[in-house]
Design a protein around this motif. Structure first.
Motif, PDB file in Angstrom:
ATOM      1  N   ARG A  12       0.950  -1.406  -0.006  1.00 14.92           N
ATOM      2  CA  ARG A  12       0.057   0.048  -0.115  1.00 14.92           C
ATOM      3  C   ARG A  12       0.780   1.335   0.001  1.00 14.92           C
ATOM      4  O   ARG A  12       1.796   1.531   0.924  1.00 14.92           O
ATOM      5  N   PRO A  13       0.661   2.047  -0.979  1.00 18.07           N
ATOM      6  CA  PRO A  13       1.546   3.492  -0.924  1.00 18.07           C
ATOM      7  C   PRO A  13       1.186   4.392   0.222  1.00 18.07           C
ATOM      8  O   PRO A  13      -0.022   4.220   0.834  1.00 18.07           O
ATOM      9  N   THR A  14       2.155   4.863   0.808  1.00 20.02           N
ATOM     10  CA  THR A  14       1.865   5.758   2.047  1.00 20.02           C
ATOM     11  C   THR A  14       1.931   7.348   1.902  1.00 20.02           C
ATOM     12  O   THR A  14       2.061   8.018   2.632  1.00 20.02           O
ATOM     13  N   ILE A  15       1.738   7.725   0.361  1.00 18.90           N
ATOM     14  CA  ILE A  15       1.827   9.072   0.075  1.00 18.90           C
ATOM     15  C   ILE A  15       0.751   9.601   0.759  1.00 18.90           C
ATOM     16  O   ILE A  15      -0.501   9.213   0.393  1.00 18.90           O
ATOM     17  N   GLU A  16       0.884  10.932   1.231  1.00 18.99           N
ATOM     18  CA  GLU A  16      -0.221  11.481   1.676  1.00 18.99           C
ATOM     19  C   GLU A  16      -1.082  12.284   0.833  1.00 18.99           C
ATOM     20  O   GLU A  16      -0.221  12.797  -0.152  1.00 18.99           O
ATOM     21  N   PHE A  17      -2.510  12.703   0.751  1.00 16.59           N
ATOM     22  CA  PHE A  17      -3.093  13.472   0.086  1.00 16.59           C
ATOM     23  C   PHE A  17      -4.101  14.336   0.886  1.00 16.59           C
ATOM     24  O   PHE A  17      -4.574  13.873   1.748  1.00 16.59           O
ATOM     25  N   ASP A  18      -4.153  15.573   0.401  1.00 17.82           N
ATOM     26  CA  ASP A  18      -4.708  16.654   1.147  1.00 17.82           C
ATOM     27  C   ASP A  18      -6.230  16.619   0.337  1.00 17.82           C
ATOM     28  O   ASP A  18      -6.063  17.530  -0.531  1.00 17.82           O
ATOM     29  N   ALA A  19      -7.252  16.417   0.936  1.00 17.60           N
ATOM     30  CA  ALA A  19      -8.508  16.649   0.332  1.00 17.60           C
ATOM     31  C   ALA A  19      -9.396  17.480   1.357  1.00 17.60           C
ATOM     32  O   ALA A  19      -9.508  17.091   2.519  1.00 17.60           O
ATOM     33  N   GLU A  20     -10.149  18.489   0.726  1.00 16.86           N
ATOM     34  CA  GLU A  20     -10.891  19.028   1.471  1.00 16.86           C
ATOM     35  C   GLU A  20     -12.245  19.758   0.847  1.00 16.86           C
ATOM     36  O   GLU A  20     -12.355  19.261  -0.248  1.00 16.86           O
ATOM     37  N   LEU A  21     -13.160  20.198   1.715  1.00 15.57           N
ATOM     38  CA  LEU A  21     -14.377  20.709   1.306  1.00 15.57           C
ATOM     39  C   LEU A  21     -14.564  22.031   1.318  1.00 15.57           C
ATOM     40  O   LEU A  21     -13.779  22.797   2.056  1.00 15.57           O
ATOM     41  N   SER A  22     -15.208  22.527   0.312  1.00  9.23           N
ATOM     42  CA  SER A  22     -15.541  23.813  -0.182  1.00  9.23           C
ATOM     43  C   SER A  22     -16.795  24.180   0.689  1.00  9.23           C
ATOM     44  O   SER A  22     -17.475  23.615   0.971  1.00  9.23           O
ATOM     45  N   ALA A  23     -16.951  25.718   0.903  1.00  9.07           N
ATOM     46  CA  ALA A  23     -17.921  26.042   1.304  1.00  9.07           C
ATOM     47  C   ALA A  23     -19.281  25.960   0.348  1.00  9.07           C
ATOM     48  O   ALA A  23     -20.470  25.517   1.219  1.00  9.07           O
ATOM     49  N   LYS A  24     -19.136  25.525  -0.831  1.00  6.31           N
ATOM     50  CA  LYS A  24     -20.234  25.182  -1.673  1.00  6.31           C
ATOM     51  C   LYS A  24     -20.709  23.680  -1.231  1.00  6.31           C
ATOM     52  O   LYS A  24     -21.646  23.292  -1.317  1.00  6.31           O
ATOM     53  N   ASN A  25     -19.423  22.693  -1.191  1.00  7.03           N
ATOM     54  CA  ASN A  25     -19.830  21.325  -0.632  1.00  7.03           C
ATOM     55  C   ASN A  25     -20.542  21.312   0.651  1.00  7.03           C
ATOM     56  O   ASN A  25     -21.568  20.465   0.249  1.00  7.03           O
ATOM     57  N   LEU A  26     -20.315  22.089   1.427  1.00  9.94           N
ATOM     58  CA  LEU A  26     -21.133  21.927   2.826  1.00  9.94           C
ATOM     59  C   LEU A  26     -22.670  22.654   2.318  1.00  9.94           C
ATOM     60  O   LEU A  26     -23.547  21.822   2.759  1.00  9.94           O
ATOM     61  N   ALA A  27     -22.669  23.314   1.666  1.00 11.46           N
ATOM     62  CA  ALA A  27     -24.089  23.964   1.203  1.00 11.46           C
ATOM     63  C   ALA A  27     -24.938  23.163   0.292  1.00 11.46           C
ATOM     64  O   ALA A  27     -25.979  22.889   0.553  1.00 11.46           O
ATOM     65  N   ASP A  28     -24.104  22.454  -0.748  1.00 10.68           N
ATOM     66  CA  ASP A  28     -24.904  21.583  -1.528  1.00 10.68           C
ATOM     67  C   ASP A  28     -25.338  20.510  -0.630  1.00 10.68           C
ATOM     68  O   ASP A  28     -26.497  19.758  -1.004  1.00 10.68           O
ATOM     69  N   PHE A  29     -24.460  19.937   0.070  1.00 11.81           N
ATOM     70  CA  PHE A  29     -24.774  18.648   1.025  1.00 11.81           C
ATOM     71  C   PHE A  29     -26.291  19.055   1.622  1.00 11.81           C
ATOM     72  O   PHE A  29     -27.038  18.172   1.781  1.00 11.81           O
ATOM     73  N   THR A  30     -26.079  20.108   2.538  1.00  9.73           N
ATOM     74  CA  THR A  30     -27.195  20.655   3.278  1.00  9.73           C
ATOM     75  C   THR A  30     -28.461  20.396   2.444  1.00  9.73           C
ATOM     76  O   THR A  30     -29.622  20.212   3.054  1.00  9.73           O
ATOM     77  N   GLN A  31     -28.285  21.152   1.214  1.00  9.94           N
ATOM     78  CA  GLN A  31     -29.587  21.613   0.680  1.00  9.94           C
ATOM     79  C   GLN A  31     -30.041  20.649  -0.516  1.00  9.94           C
ATOM     80  O   GLN A  31     -31.151  20.342  -0.591  1.00  9.94           O
ATOM     81  N   THR A  41      -7.854  10.989  -3.182  1.00  6.31           N
ATOM     82  CA  THR A  41      -6.614  10.335  -2.817  1.00  6.31           C
ATOM     83  C   THR A  41      -5.553  10.327  -4.066  1.00  6.31           C
ATOM     84  O   THR A  41      -5.825  11.050  -4.968  1.00  6.31           O
ATOM     85  N   SER A  42      -4.471   9.912  -3.854  1.00  5.80           N
ATOM     86  CA  SER A  42      -3.260  10.160  -4.583  1.00  5.80           C
ATOM     87  C   SER A  42      -3.241   9.175  -5.825  1.00  5.80           C
ATOM     88  O   SER A  42      -3.964   8.204  -5.765  1.00  5.80           O
ATOM     89  N   ASP A  43      -2.933   9.539  -7.006  1.00  5.57           N
ATOM     90  CA  ASP A  43      -2.659   8.692  -8.161  1.00  5.57           C
ATOM     91  C   ASP A  43      -2.142   7.162  -7.545  1.00  5.57           C
ATOM     92  O   ASP A  43      -2.458   6.239  -8.083  1.00  5.57           O
ATOM     93  N   GLU A  44      -1.023   7.150  -6.938  1.00  7.03           N
ATOM     94  CA  GLU A  44      -0.346   6.170  -6.489  1.00  7.03           C
ATOM     95  C   GLU A  44      -1.497   5.107  -5.696  1.00  7.03           C
ATOM     96  O   GLU A  44      -1.430   3.826  -6.027  1.00  7.03           O
ATOM     97  N   GLU A  45      -2.064   5.689  -4.852  1.00  3.69           N
ATOM     98  CA  GLU A  45      -3.065   4.677  -4.075  1.00  3.69           C
ATOM     99  C   GLU A  45      -4.146   4.257  -4.815  1.00  3.69           C
ATOM    100  O   GLU A  45      -4.601   3.295  -4.790  1.00  3.69           O
ATOM    101  N   LEU A  46      -4.787   5.429  -5.894  1.00  2.00           N
ATOM    102  CA  LEU A  46      -5.702   4.880  -6.812  1.00  2.00           C
ATOM    103  C   LEU A  46      -5.201   3.714  -7.874  1.00  2.00           C
ATOM    104  O   LEU A  46      -6.189   2.660  -7.895  1.00  2.00           O
ATOM    105  N   GLU A  47      -3.928   3.723  -8.109  1.00  4.32           N
ATOM    106  CA  GLU A  47      -3.589   2.534  -8.920  1.00  4.32           C
ATOM    107  C   GLU A  47      -3.449   1.330  -8.038  1.00  4.32           C
ATOM    108  O   GLU A  47      -3.797   0.128  -8.579  1.00  4.32           O
ATOM    109  N   TRP A  48      -3.047   1.474  -6.757  1.00  5.16           N
ATOM    110  CA  TRP A  48      -2.761   0.383  -5.916  1.00  5.16           C
ATOM    111  C   TRP A  48      -4.379  -0.362  -5.747  1.00  5.16           C
ATOM    112  O   TRP A  48      -4.547  -1.630  -5.531  1.00  5.16           O
TER     113      TRP A  48
END
Length: 278
Positions: A12-31, A41-48
């Protein structure tokens, strides 16, 4: 000679990947009851994960007894696969709980639900739509599969390993439908031996397809109406989803029984699980 699945897990690749939510993501989920991000996730983990996924399906792995089945065929029936599924792969391969997809999915799910990530429990499932013949999954709500004696705070985090397009069978949603109750469902073809549920008479005029690139993710509320179309493309459409929820709370006032749940439970218990399949 290909390595064993156990050996593949150690890679399993151990490369870290930073994923975040925007204000629009939060609003869309609520509404709207759903939202998507470009990458979780990273390209490396996706391939694995793609290698792991393919091996699990090639070997028809059952993490739990009976945990490999076709969603839209009667359990354990003969015939070509239309939409096979593997449930809770992480119970057999704990390394899946250490992936960025699992960890970031849990973190983002907590933000969308407004809860502490440590309080969320999760389980996974993998769904494969073969090229050209991968069938559609009809309109349903995830909570319709669960015990109505409890109240739920939950969502699904769905990631494609291949391009999820309208042609290949991406997910579609009815915006705002998560605000309603769990609707009447029935088993596809009125056959309790078919795992898939369906809602009749869905107004599809506002249906919103959500194409997602490999490694992107869709988060959807457990009550939002959703479906996925058939795979009419020349390539497989692989998807890996994790469900995240707080510990269910017993309802103070019981809801009427849901016939489809009782029928499905009996059909599952009556299955003849063949010991020769792992």
């Amino acid at each position: 000679m290909p390595v064993s699945l156990d050996e593949l897990m150690t890679r399993r690749p151990t490369i870290e990947f930073d994923a975040e939510l925007s204000a629009k993501n939060l609003a869309d989920f609520t509404q709207r009851g759903f939202t998507s991000i470009e990458r979780i996730t990273s390209d490396e983990e996706l391939e694995w994960l793609g290698e792991v996924y393919d091996r699990l399906f090639e070997e028809r792995i059952q993490p739990v007894p009976g945990g490999y089945f076709d969603l839209i065929r009667p359990y354990d029936s003969e015939g070509g696969e239309l939409q096979p599924q593997i449930i809770t792969p992480e119970t057999r391969y704990a390394e899946l709980r250490r992936t960025t997809f699992w960890r970031k999915g849990r973190m983002l799910a907590a933000k969308l639900l407004g809860v502490d990530a440590k309080s969320l429990r999760g389980w996974g499932h993998m769904i494969r739509k073969p090229p050209r013949v991968g069938d559609s999954l009809p309109w349903h709500q995830d909570e319709a599969y669960w015990d109505p004696a409890f109240e739920y705070v939950a969502l699904g985090c769905w990631m494609p390993l291949d391009p999820a397009t309208v042609e290949s069978g991406c997910m579609s949603f009815i915006p705002g439908s998560h605000r309603g109750d769990v609707r009447l469902h029935r088993h596809l073809g009125d056959d309790p031996k078919v795992h898939a549920l369906v809602i009749d008479d869905v107004d599809q005029s506002s249906a919103a397809p959500v194409p997602v690139a490999p490694g992107g993710a869709v988060f959807h509320h457990c009550r939002v109406l959703h479906r996925s179309g058939p795979n009419r493309s020349p390539r497989v459409r692989r998807a890996y989803a994790n469900e995240w929820q707080l510990t269910p709370v017993k309802r103070e006032t019981a809801l009427p029984p849901r016939a489809w749940i009782d029928e499905g439970k009996r059909a599952w218990e009556e299955r003849d699980i063949k010991p020769g399949i792992r």
